[in-house]
Scaffold this active site. Structure first.
Site, PDB file in Angstrom:
ATOM      1  N   LYS A 277       0.835  -1.205   0.000  1.00 31.42           N
ATOM      2  CA  LYS A 277       0.000   0.000   0.000  1.00 31.42           C
ATOM      3  C   LYS A 277       0.869   1.254   0.000  1.00 31.42           C
ATOM      4  O   LYS A 277       1.753   1.398   0.830  1.00 31.42           O
ATOM      5  CB  LYS A 277      -0.925   0.018   1.216  1.00 31.42           C
ATOM      6  CG  LYS A 277      -1.952  -1.103   1.233  1.00 31.42           C
ATOM      7  CD  LYS A 277      -3.059  -0.848   2.241  1.00 31.42           C
ATOM      8  CE  LYS A 277      -2.550  -0.706   3.641  1.00 31.42           C
ATOM      9  NZ  LYS A 277      -3.658  -0.565   4.625  1.00 31.42           N
TER      10      LYS A 277
ATOM     11  N   GLU B 148      -5.906  -2.859  10.258  1.00 32.17           N
ATOM     12  CA  GLU B 148      -6.458  -1.520  10.483  1.00 32.17           C
ATOM     13  C   GLU B 148      -7.044  -1.374  11.890  1.00 32.17           C
ATOM     14  O   GLU B 148      -7.660  -0.346  12.190  1.00 32.17           O
ATOM     15  CB  GLU B 148      -7.548  -1.222   9.444  1.00 32.17           C
ATOM     16  CG  GLU B 148      -7.033  -1.044   8.035  1.00 32.17           C
ATOM     17  CD  GLU B 148      -6.444   0.346   7.826  1.00 32.17           C
ATOM     18  OE1 GLU B 148      -7.119   1.335   8.155  1.00 32.17           O
ATOM     19  OE2 GLU B 148      -5.304   0.428   7.347  1.00 32.17           O
TER      20      GLU B 148
END
Length: 431
Positions: free
Chosen positions: A180, A282
């Site tokens: 990412k 997350e």
């Protein structure tokens, strides 16, 4: 509905599926042959079918430079910040420039510069430097230059080679172990980006150990997150390693890195884009990202909260929310509190923040849209027990009423205002 990941890989972080090592080197031996640092050791992890090479060492910048020159690049573009530029990046650029031209791009430190304006400037400077498809972008520093460099490499010619040389705990243990790449907007963190895996990661733990105590605390928070949300079997090791003063040795930091690599390599093998089981990484980030942005806003009156600190406080909120909803027991909430205290992160960091600003940024969280939800809900990663995520569908997200999130944020900020623990907000009070 409770859902649980498959059992973790064997406890040894050197599982052959995730990595391999140089059998001639002992990374924990402070004295190699002739009292010189041991040679670089090697690990690997896989982003789906893409294998990423990782080299580890102590006080090994010369070896790092040699690894870069071995890439047969026609040009090198180094991306760093003004703090790291003179300490590490300039030295590496000077060495590799003996074999290929090198461009050094630097930006002021801080989240305020992780944006499209910085990226656009670096793209133009790289093209002026005449980069080609054979060129290599090298990120030197923490997570911010790492993300900018990753996006730069991913966009130039639709993708050129990327190398990470992390200099902070949080970059080494978290942000570089990923495909990412993203920058921030005025609304939220990491909302503009793409997926671009690194070719190589090289970690000099001697350099990483030079970080401030506050940077050390921030970095270890992501490893704590992995243990709480994904692999609680690591918690006893963290209890041994963590200390609020953050006076870690290079060998301590390598052990913390191995814990992170063990968890992340398992998830990234099956979910290289972190959209399914990888969403568990997350945990704590929904409120954490909002705390970061709220604290960094001009005129906020708050001390800017570092990413790992924000994640730790976001995990405290997530545990509070799950407990309020009757999903997470008091013992698990207490374990969150204990590990955050062992790291040395205090709620006093939130002094000066207000609930409305935090809730505004939560409304732009980058996990929106994975699952259908209403404007009155916040999709969050929550736990039903340590290592056992709640979640509907395949993204491990639970729609939480905004009022429940607001109540937990209120409680976090209230306790921050009332903190009398003698912490020097945002500085190295424990150092």
């Amino acid at each position: 509905m409770d859902s649980q990941l498959p059992p973790p890989a064997p406890a040894d972080p050197r599982d052959p599926q995730a990595d391999s090592r140089d059998s001639q080197a002992d990374p924990h031996d402070p004295h190699g042959p002739h009292d010189s640092p041991p040679p670089l050791t090697e690990r690997h992890f896989s982003l789906g079918d893409r294998r990423v090479r990782v080299l580890l060492g102590h006080d090994c910048l010369d070896d790092v430079a040699q690894a870069l020159t071995g890439l047969d690049a026609d040009r090198f573009v180094f991306v760093t910040d003004d703090t790291v530029q003179g300490v590490v990046a300039s030295k590496l650029a000077g060495v590799v420039e003996q074999t290929a031209p090198a461009l050094l791009l630097s930006h002021p430190p801080g989240e305020a510069h992780k944006n499209l304006a910085t990226l656009s400037r670096f793209i133009d400077l790289s093209l002026d430097f005449k980069v080609t498809r054979r060129s290599v972008v090298v990120a030197v520093g923490g997570g911010i230059p790492g993300n900018i460099a990753g996006l730069l490499a991913g966009l130039l010619f639709r993708g050129i080679r990327l190398v990470h040389v992390p200099t902070t705990v949080i970059a080494a243990c978290d942000s570089v172990i990923s495909a990412k790449q993203a920058v921030n907007t005025a609304h939220a963190k990491n909302t503009v980006g793409l997926y671009h895996p690194p070719e190589l990661i090289v970690v000099d733990f001697g350099v990483v150990a030079m970080g401030s105590p506050r940077d050390m605390r921030s970095g270890t928070c992501e490893t704590v997150k992995n243990a709480l949300a994904i692999d609680p079997g690591q918690i006893p090791t963290l209890r041994r390693l963590l200390r609020p003063r953050a006076d870690y040795t290079a060998s301590d930091l390598e052990e913390i890195f191995e814990l992170s690599l063990a968890v992340k390599s398992r998830l990234l093998l099956e979910d290289p884009h972190e959209k399914y089981s990888g969403v568990l990484l997350e945990y704590g980030h929904t409120v954490g990202h909002a705390l970061e942005l709220a604290s960094a806003a001009p005129g906020s009156g708050a001390v800017p909260v570092k990413h790992g600190e924000a994640v730790a406080l976001g995990m405290a909120v997530a545990a509070d929310v799950a407990h309020r909803l009757g999903a997470l027991g008091a013992d698990a909430v207490a374990t969150h509190e204990e590990l955050i205290e062992r790291v040395g992160v205090c709620r006093c960091l939130t002094a000066g923040l207000d609930t409305e600003t935090v809730m505004h940024h939560i409304g732009f969280d980058n996990k929106r849209g994975y699952e259908a939800h209403t404007s009155s809900d916040v999709p969050m990663v929550l736990l039903g027990a340590l290592g056992v995520p709640l979640g509907l569908g395949q993204h491990y997200l639970t729609p939480v009423p905004r009022r429940a999130v607001r109540a937990a944020v209120d409680e976090l900020l209230r306790r921050g205002r009332e903190c009398d623990g003698g912490h020097d907000r945002g500085h190295d009070a424990h150092g």
